[in-house]
Design a protein around this motif. Structure first.
Motif, PDB file in Angstrom:
ATOM      1  N   HIS A  44       0.889  -1.253  -0.167  1.00 12.33           N
ATOM      2  CA  HIS A  44      -0.213  -0.074  -0.107  1.00 12.33           C
ATOM      3  C   HIS A  44       0.958   1.347   0.023  1.00 12.33           C
ATOM      4  O   HIS A  44       0.577   2.213  -1.022  1.00 12.33           O
ATOM      5  CB  HIS A  44      -0.802  -0.059   1.301  1.00 12.33           C
ATOM      6  CG  HIS A  44      -2.116   0.962   1.204  1.00 12.33           C
ATOM      7  ND1 HIS A  44      -3.104   0.551   2.072  1.00 12.33           N
ATOM      8  CD2 HIS A  44      -2.206   2.092   0.648  1.00 12.33           C
ATOM      9  CE1 HIS A  44      -4.142   1.658   1.690  1.00 12.33           C
ATOM     10  NE2 HIS A  44      -3.505   2.563   1.056  1.00 12.33           N
ATOM     11  N   GLU A  48       1.186   4.293  -3.101  1.00 12.63           N
ATOM     12  CA  GLU A  48       0.965   5.569  -2.914  1.00 12.63           C
ATOM     13  C   GLU A  48       2.165   6.476  -3.225  1.00 12.63           C
ATOM     14  O   GLU A  48       2.015   7.549  -3.592  1.00 12.63           O
ATOM     15  CB  GLU A  48       0.645   5.847  -1.462  1.00 12.63           C
ATOM     16  CG  GLU A  48      -0.627   5.171  -0.798  1.00 12.63           C
ATOM     17  CD  GLU A  48      -1.868   5.508  -1.388  1.00 12.63           C
ATOM     18  OE1 GLU A  48      -1.837   6.111  -2.497  1.00 12.63           O
ATOM     19  OE2 GLU A  48      -2.787   4.882  -1.071  1.00 12.63           O
ATOM     20  N   GLU A  98      -9.684   7.417   1.888  1.00 13.98           N
ATOM     21  CA  GLU A  98      -9.556   7.014   0.575  1.00 13.98           C
ATOM     22  C   GLU A  98     -10.901   6.736  -0.222  1.00 13.98           C
ATOM     23  O   GLU A  98     -11.084   6.561  -1.448  1.00 13.98           O
ATOM     24  CB  GLU A  98      -8.998   5.411   0.533  1.00 13.98           C
ATOM     25  CG  GLU A  98      -7.158   5.610   0.823  1.00 13.98           C
ATOM     26  CD  GLU A  98      -6.367   4.490   0.457  1.00 13.98           C
ATOM     27  OE1 GLU A  98      -6.541   3.292   0.849  1.00 13.98           O
ATOM     28  OE2 GLU A  98      -5.431   4.814   0.061  1.00 13.98           O
ATOM     29  N   GLU A 129      -7.073   2.076  -6.197  1.00 11.64           N
ATOM     30  CA  GLU A 129      -7.635   2.463  -4.915  1.00 11.64           C
ATOM     31  C   GLU A 129      -8.685   1.411  -4.407  1.00 11.64           C
ATOM     32  O   GLU A 129      -8.851   0.979  -3.107  1.00 11.64           O
ATOM     33  CB  GLU A 129      -8.442   3.733  -5.102  1.00 11.64           C
ATOM     34  CG  GLU A 129      -8.543   4.596  -3.948  1.00 11.64           C
ATOM     35  CD  GLU A 129      -7.016   4.990  -3.287  1.00 11.64           C
ATOM     36  OE1 GLU A 129      -6.891   4.578  -2.172  1.00 11.64           O
ATOM     37  OE2 GLU A 129      -6.492   5.633  -4.106  1.00 11.64           O
ATOM     38  N   HIS A 132      -6.605  -0.864  -2.133  1.00  8.73           N
ATOM     39  CA  HIS A 132      -6.556  -0.158  -0.819  1.00  8.73           C
ATOM     40  C   HIS A 132      -7.760  -0.143  -0.127  1.00  8.73           C
ATOM     41  O   HIS A 132      -7.720  -0.486   0.917  1.00  8.73           O
ATOM     42  CB  HIS A 132      -5.982   1.392  -1.238  1.00  8.73           C
ATOM     43  CG  HIS A 132      -4.905   1.479  -2.049  1.00  8.73           C
ATOM     44  ND1 HIS A 132      -4.255   2.563  -2.368  1.00  8.73           N
ATOM     45  CD2 HIS A 132      -3.916   0.413  -2.636  1.00  8.73           C
ATOM     46  CE1 HIS A 132      -3.242   2.445  -3.097  1.00  8.73           C
ATOM     47  NE2 HIS A 132      -2.882   1.180  -2.946  1.00  8.73           N
TER      48      HIS A 132
HETATM   49 FE   LIG Z   1      -4.759   4.670  -1.991  1.00 11.70          FE
END
Ligand SMILES: [Fe+2]
Ligand SMILES: [Fe+2]
Length: 193
Positions: A44, A48, A98, A129, A132
């Motif tokens: 993760h 990013e 998020e 995303e 995530h």
């Molecule tokens: Fe993210």
């Protein structure tokens, strides 16, 4: 209205916010014993950081200037909540933040005036995303205090959204957001003339 200036601020703001998200998640890896969670956090954090790099590439490709950003998007949440103090708080915050990112990116990527490189970056990040949101939601399901914490961050999320909404078309007016160098100002002004 100088839309190029607003785009430069937006993309620099996102570049910096992605980087700070990466740093926050990366710091959490040292707190966990579980190998699977450590792997999820590492992946993760790395993604990013990659998003930040992608925004930096888009900024370069569109010949937009570098703008020093002093406040990440996330920092506006922390004004209300203070810094998250545990892995649980970080992941509750990350989940709510998020969800907002996913919704914003989805609506901003539909703007027909968006330059193609920026559009491609949005599409890639909207896709990332999903993973995530997925792994964090799964982990939070086993945590007794997660619902209460998420409700609190959800409330803050609405406050931050409403606080920043009036600046949508002129982000450079958000107090303390960043500092445009003379060179950047010159470049943006020339592009606008
Ligand atoms: Fe993210
Ligand atoms: Fe991201």
């Amino acid at each position: 209205m100088n839309t190029n200036r607003n785009l430069a601020w937006r993309l620099n703001w996102y570049r910096q916010s992605e980087l700070e998200g990466s740093l926050l998640l990366g710091r959490m890896v040292g707190l966990v014993e579980d190998q699977h969670v450590a792997h999820c956090l590492t992946t993760h954090a790395a993604e990013e950081a990659e998003h930040s790099r992608l925004w930096a590439e888009v900024i370069k490709e569109l010949e937009l200037p570098h703008i020093r950003i002093l406040r990440s998007y996330q920092s506006f949440y922390l004004n209300h909540s203070g810094p998250p103090k545990s892995l649980l708080e970080v992941l509750c915050f990350t989940q709510i933040f998020e969800r907002r990112v996913h919704a914003r990116f989805t609506s901003e990527s539909a703007d027909p005036n968006l330059p193609e490189p920026a559009h491609r970056a949005y599409e890639r990040m909207i896709e990332d995303e999903k993973d995530h949101l997925g792994w964090v939601a799964h982990w939070l399901r086993g945590q007794p205090d997660a619902v209460r914490l998420m409700q609190n961050y959800q409330k803050i999320d609405h406050e931050v959204f409403n606080q920043l909404l009036p600046y949508e078309q002129h982000l450079y007016d958000i107090p303390g957001l960043g500092k445009e160098s003379d060179i950047a100002a010159c470049q943006l002004h020339a592009a606008h003339d």
